[in-house]
Design a protein around this motif. Sequence first.
Motif, mmCIF file in Angstrom:
data_model
loop_
_atom_site.group_PDB
_atom_site.id
_atom_site.type_symbol
_atom_site.label_atom_id
_atom_site.label_comp_id
_atom_site.label_asym_id
_atom_site.label_seq_id
_atom_site.Cartn_x
_atom_site.Cartn_y
_atom_site.Cartn_z
ATOM 1 N N GLU A 7 -1.212 -1.999 -4.290
ATOM 2 C CA GLU A 7 -0.804 -2.707 -6.160
ATOM 3 C C GLU A 7 -0.096 -4.437 -5.381
ATOM 4 O OE1 GLU A 7 2.463 -2.064 -9.071
ATOM 5 O OE2 GLU A 7 2.059 0.010 -7.934
ATOM 6 N N SER A 8 -0.216 -5.196 -5.931
ATOM 7 C CA SER A 8 0.586 -7.055 -6.493
ATOM 8 C C SER A 8 1.426 -6.419 -7.103
ATOM 9 C CB SER A 8 -0.427 -7.559 -6.233
ATOM 10 O OG SER A 8 -1.155 -7.913 -5.543
ATOM 11 N N VAL A 9 2.843 -6.658 -6.812
ATOM 12 C CA VAL A 9 4.057 -6.826 -7.717
ATOM 13 C C VAL A 9 5.228 -8.071 -7.065
ATOM 14 C CG1 VAL A 9 4.634 -4.830 -7.520
ATOM 15 C CG2 VAL A 9 5.509 -6.176 -5.781
ATOM 16 N N ARG A 10 5.923 -8.618 -7.580
ATOM 17 C CA ARG A 10 6.257 -9.657 -7.683
ATOM 18 C C ARG A 10 7.840 -9.788 -8.054
ATOM 19 N NH1 ARG A 10 8.418 -13.029 -11.164
ATOM 20 N NH2 ARG A 10 7.783 -12.704 -12.800
ATOM 21 N N ILE A 11 8.632 -9.964 -6.912
ATOM 22 C CA ILE A 11 10.070 -9.547 -7.039
ATOM 23 C C ILE A 11 11.198 -10.723 -7.815
ATOM 24 C CG2 ILE A 11 12.174 -8.982 -5.533
ATOM 25 C CD1 ILE A 11 9.758 -7.932 -4.921
ATOM 26 N N GLY A 12 11.761 -9.702 -8.608
ATOM 27 C CA GLY A 12 12.220 -10.798 -9.611
ATOM 28 C C GLY A 12 14.156 -10.587 -10.454
ATOM 29 N N GLU A 13 14.691 -11.395 -10.572
ATOM 30 C CA GLU A 13 15.831 -10.693 -10.823
ATOM 31 C C GLU A 13 16.423 -10.123 -11.762
ATOM 32 O OE1 GLU A 13 18.549 -14.081 -8.602
ATOM 33 O OE2 GLU A 13 16.841 -14.790 -9.798
ATOM 34 N N ARG A 32 8.647 -7.850 6.454
ATOM 35 C CA ARG A 32 7.889 -8.431 6.314
ATOM 36 C C ARG A 32 6.246 -8.177 6.749
ATOM 37 N NH1 ARG A 32 9.531 -12.952 9.811
ATOM 38 N NH2 ARG A 32 11.723 -12.834 10.095
ATOM 39 N N ALA A 33 5.065 -8.118 6.318
ATOM 40 C CA ALA A 33 3.869 -8.005 6.094
ATOM 41 C C ALA A 33 4.393 -6.868 7.435
ATOM 42 C CB ALA A 33 3.014 -9.120 6.635
ATOM 43 N N GLY A 34 3.567 -5.928 7.037
ATOM 44 C CA GLY A 34 3.158 -5.167 8.344
ATOM 45 C C GLY A 34 4.769 -3.543 8.614
ATOM 46 N N ASP A 35 5.910 -4.201 8.125
ATOM 47 C CA ASP A 35 6.889 -3.372 7.887
ATOM 48 C C ASP A 35 6.346 -2.074 7.012
ATOM 49 O OD1 ASP A 35 7.873 -4.978 9.290
ATOM 50 O OD2 ASP A 35 9.493 -5.476 8.042
ATOM 51 N N SER A 36 6.707 -1.005 6.735
ATOM 52 C CA SER A 36 6.750 0.070 6.419
ATOM 53 C C SER A 36 8.492 0.822 5.255
ATOM 54 C CB SER A 36 6.545 1.920 6.233
ATOM 55 O OG SER A 36 4.895 1.211 6.920
ATOM 56 N N VAL A 37 8.388 1.057 4.453
ATOM 57 C CA VAL A 37 9.966 0.764 3.866
ATOM 58 C C VAL A 37 10.042 1.694 2.734
ATOM 59 C CG1 VAL A 37 9.658 -1.767 3.496
ATOM 60 C CG2 VAL A 37 9.567 -0.300 1.821
ATOM 61 N N SER A 38 11.173 2.927 3.074
ATOM 62 C CA SER A 38 10.854 3.890 2.305
ATOM 63 C C SER A 38 12.123 3.663 0.829
ATOM 64 C CB SER A 38 12.109 4.624 3.288
ATOM 65 O OG SER A 38 11.355 5.339 4.254
ATOM 66 N N ARG A 84 0.348 -1.224 -0.026
ATOM 67 C CA ARG A 84 -0.109 0.041 -0.251
ATOM 68 C C ARG A 84 0.931 0.873 -0.218
ATOM 69 N NH1 ARG A 84 -3.310 -1.408 3.631
ATOM 70 N NH2 ARG A 84 -1.836 -0.346 5.552
ATOM 71 N N PHE A 85 0.271 2.100 -1.221
ATOM 72 C CA PHE A 85 1.722 2.833 -1.269
ATOM 73 C C PHE A 85 0.847 4.020 -0.277
ATOM 74 C CE2 PHE A 85 2.217 0.906 -4.789
ATOM 75 C CZ PHE A 85 3.779 1.026 -4.418
ATOM 76 N N ALA A 86 1.654 5.200 0.016
ATOM 77 C CA ALA A 86 1.470 6.878 0.742
ATOM 78 C C ALA A 86 0.775 7.155 0.507
ATOM 79 C CB ALA A 86 2.613 7.972 0.770
ATOM 80 N N GLY A 146 11.042 11.270 -6.490
ATOM 81 C CA GLY A 146 11.318 11.410 -5.442
ATOM 82 C C GLY A 146 11.524 10.586 -3.956
ATOM 83 N N PRO A 147 11.427 11.007 -2.461
ATOM 84 C CA PRO A 147 11.333 9.702 -1.876
ATOM 85 C C PRO A 147 10.048 9.392 -1.330
ATOM 86 C CG PRO A 147 12.214 11.517 -0.984
ATOM 87 C CD PRO A 147 11.450 12.292 -2.095
#
Length: 159
Positions: free
Chosen positions: A102-108, A132-138, A95-97, A144-145
């Motif tokens: 959005e659902s994403v898949r992390i790939g290489e 983990r679920a519940g974490d916020s990331v910057s 969930r963005f600010a 920008g940020p």
Amino acid sequence: MTGTPEPISPDARRAFEQELADLRAERDAVRATLQGTDADAVGDRADQADELQRADDTARLDARIAEITDRLDGAATAPAPSPDVIGVGSSVTVRFADGTKESVRIGELADDRDQELVTADSPLGHALLGHRAGDSVSYRAPAGPATATVVSIAAPGGT
């Protein structure tokens, strides 16, 4: 960085191996045109420029082949991602600010056909790794940020 190559997923290994085969075939085709020329033949400047371009192409292909070969030779196969911690292969809902989800898949490896793919070395992908679920990331977005909150993590192929 540990100095050792990061493990790669089986899908990424297959993609690298396919790219390697394609590059080797292209290099062989370019080299065949170089070997087919007579060094003593007199040609115009266009012929010489074309020959230099083929030599540059060969050098570029050789460099990429060496890069992929080193990556494949030194990397172990990555284990399946944890259902609790985001890793390469994880499917993540964020969930963005602004409140959008959005659902994403992390790939290489980037894939223009996969609209849900976020590469692990992109700003968002890199920020999500290890969380983990519940974490916020910057992370730093083109505008920008930015921040996002991990809503859920699904197993590969899961919902």
